[in-house]
Design a protein around this motif. Structure first.
Motif, short mmCIF file in Angstrom:
data_model
loop_
_atom_site.label_atom_id
_atom_site.label_comp_id
_atom_site.label_asym_id
_atom_site.label_seq_id
_atom_site.Cartn_x
_atom_site.Cartn_y
_atom_site.Cartn_z
N ASP A 18 0.82 -1.22 0.00
CA ASP A 18 0.00 0.00 0.00
C ASP A 18 0.85 1.26 0.00
O ASP A 18 0.48 2.26 -0.63
CB ASP A 18 -0.95 0.01 1.20
CG ASP A 18 -2.21 -0.79 0.93
OD1 ASP A 18 -2.49 -1.08 -0.25
OD2 ASP A 18 -2.90 -1.12 1.90
N ASN A 27 -5.32 3.62 -5.01
CA ASN A 27 -6.09 3.33 -3.79
C ASN A 27 -5.41 2.24 -2.97
O ASN A 27 -4.58 1.48 -3.48
CB ASN A 27 -7.50 2.87 -4.15
CG ASN A 27 -8.29 3.98 -4.80
OD1 ASN A 27 -8.01 5.16 -4.61
ND2 ASN A 27 -9.29 3.61 -5.58
N LEU A 28 -5.83 2.16 -1.73
CA LEU A 28 -5.35 1.08 -0.87
C LEU A 28 -5.81 -0.26 -1.42
O LEU A 28 -6.87 -0.37 -2.02
CB LEU A 28 -5.87 1.26 0.56
CG LEU A 28 -5.37 2.50 1.31
CD1 LEU A 28 -6.08 2.60 2.65
CD2 LEU A 28 -3.87 2.45 1.49
N LEU A 30 -6.64 -3.02 0.33
CA LEU A 30 -7.75 -3.55 1.11
C LEU A 30 -8.27 -2.49 2.08
O LEU A 30 -7.54 -1.59 2.46
CB LEU A 30 -7.30 -4.78 1.92
CG LEU A 30 -6.81 -5.99 1.16
CD1 LEU A 30 -6.30 -7.05 2.13
CD2 LEU A 30 -7.90 -6.58 0.29
N THR A 31 -9.51 -2.64 2.50
CA THR A 31 -10.05 -1.77 3.54
C THR A 31 -9.46 -2.20 4.88
O THR A 31 -8.86 -3.28 5.00
CB THR A 31 -11.58 -1.87 3.60
OG1 THR A 31 -11.94 -3.18 4.03
CG2 THR A 31 -12.21 -1.56 2.25
N HIS A 32 -9.67 -1.39 5.91
CA HIS A 32 -9.15 -1.74 7.23
C HIS A 32 -9.81 -3.01 7.77
O HIS A 32 -9.15 -3.84 8.40
CB HIS A 32 -9.35 -0.58 8.20
CG HIS A 32 -8.55 0.63 7.84
ND1 HIS A 32 -7.17 0.65 7.85
CD2 HIS A 32 -8.93 1.86 7.43
CE1 HIS A 32 -6.73 1.84 7.47
NE2 HIS A 32 -7.79 2.60 7.20
N GLN A 34 -11.01 -5.50 5.94
CA GLN A 34 -10.45 -6.62 5.19
C GLN A 34 -9.03 -6.94 5.65
O GLN A 34 -8.63 -8.09 5.71
CB GLN A 34 -10.45 -6.30 3.70
CG GLN A 34 -11.83 -6.26 3.09
CD GLN A 34 -11.83 -5.77 1.65
OE1 GLN A 34 -10.88 -5.12 1.20
NE2 GLN A 34 -12.90 -6.05 0.94
#
Length: 119
Positions: A18, A27-28, A30-32, A34
């Motif tokens: 990331d 964009n990142l 994964l989300t936090h 995930q």
């Protein structure tokens, strides 16, 4: 191998990717939420079949190739049902995190990849 190492290694790898992605204004990965699930994937084999000795790890169904083969379609179905967008990316990363757990255990004392069929 410590349980924290198993949980943190996939998270550190994703965070490092990331950092590189953010340098290129992407964009990142994964989300936090995930990312927390990926940390769970890193400890999943020990969580599903707790073991305290090397002998127990060598006789654990969660430390086998069969476990990895069953995990991939299972996580694909669950992530398609729950995540919907980019579910394939998440499922592969989740599976790789579990695979890293087995790789670390194999390097730190060994596992029986083909239990109960053979050594």
């Amino acid at each position: 191998m410590y349980i924290g190492t198993h949980a943190c290694l996939p998270v550190v790898v994703i965070a490092s990717i990331d950092i590189i992605r953010l340098n290129f204004k992407r964009n990142l990965l994964l989300t936090h939420g995930q990312l927390a699930l990926v940390a769970l994937a890193g400890v999943l084999p020990d969580f599903l079949w707790p073991h305290f000795t090397m002998e127990q790890r060598l006789n654990s169904w969660t430390h086998t190739l069969w476990f990895l083969l069953l995990l991939l379609p299972t996580i694909l179905l669950i992530s398609k049902w729950r995540i919907r967008t980019d579910y394939l990316k998440f499922a592969v990363i989740f599976w790789v995190a579990a695979m890293l757990h087995l790789l670390l255990d194999a390097l730190s004392g060994g596992i029986n990849f083909f239990y109960p069929v053979g050594n």
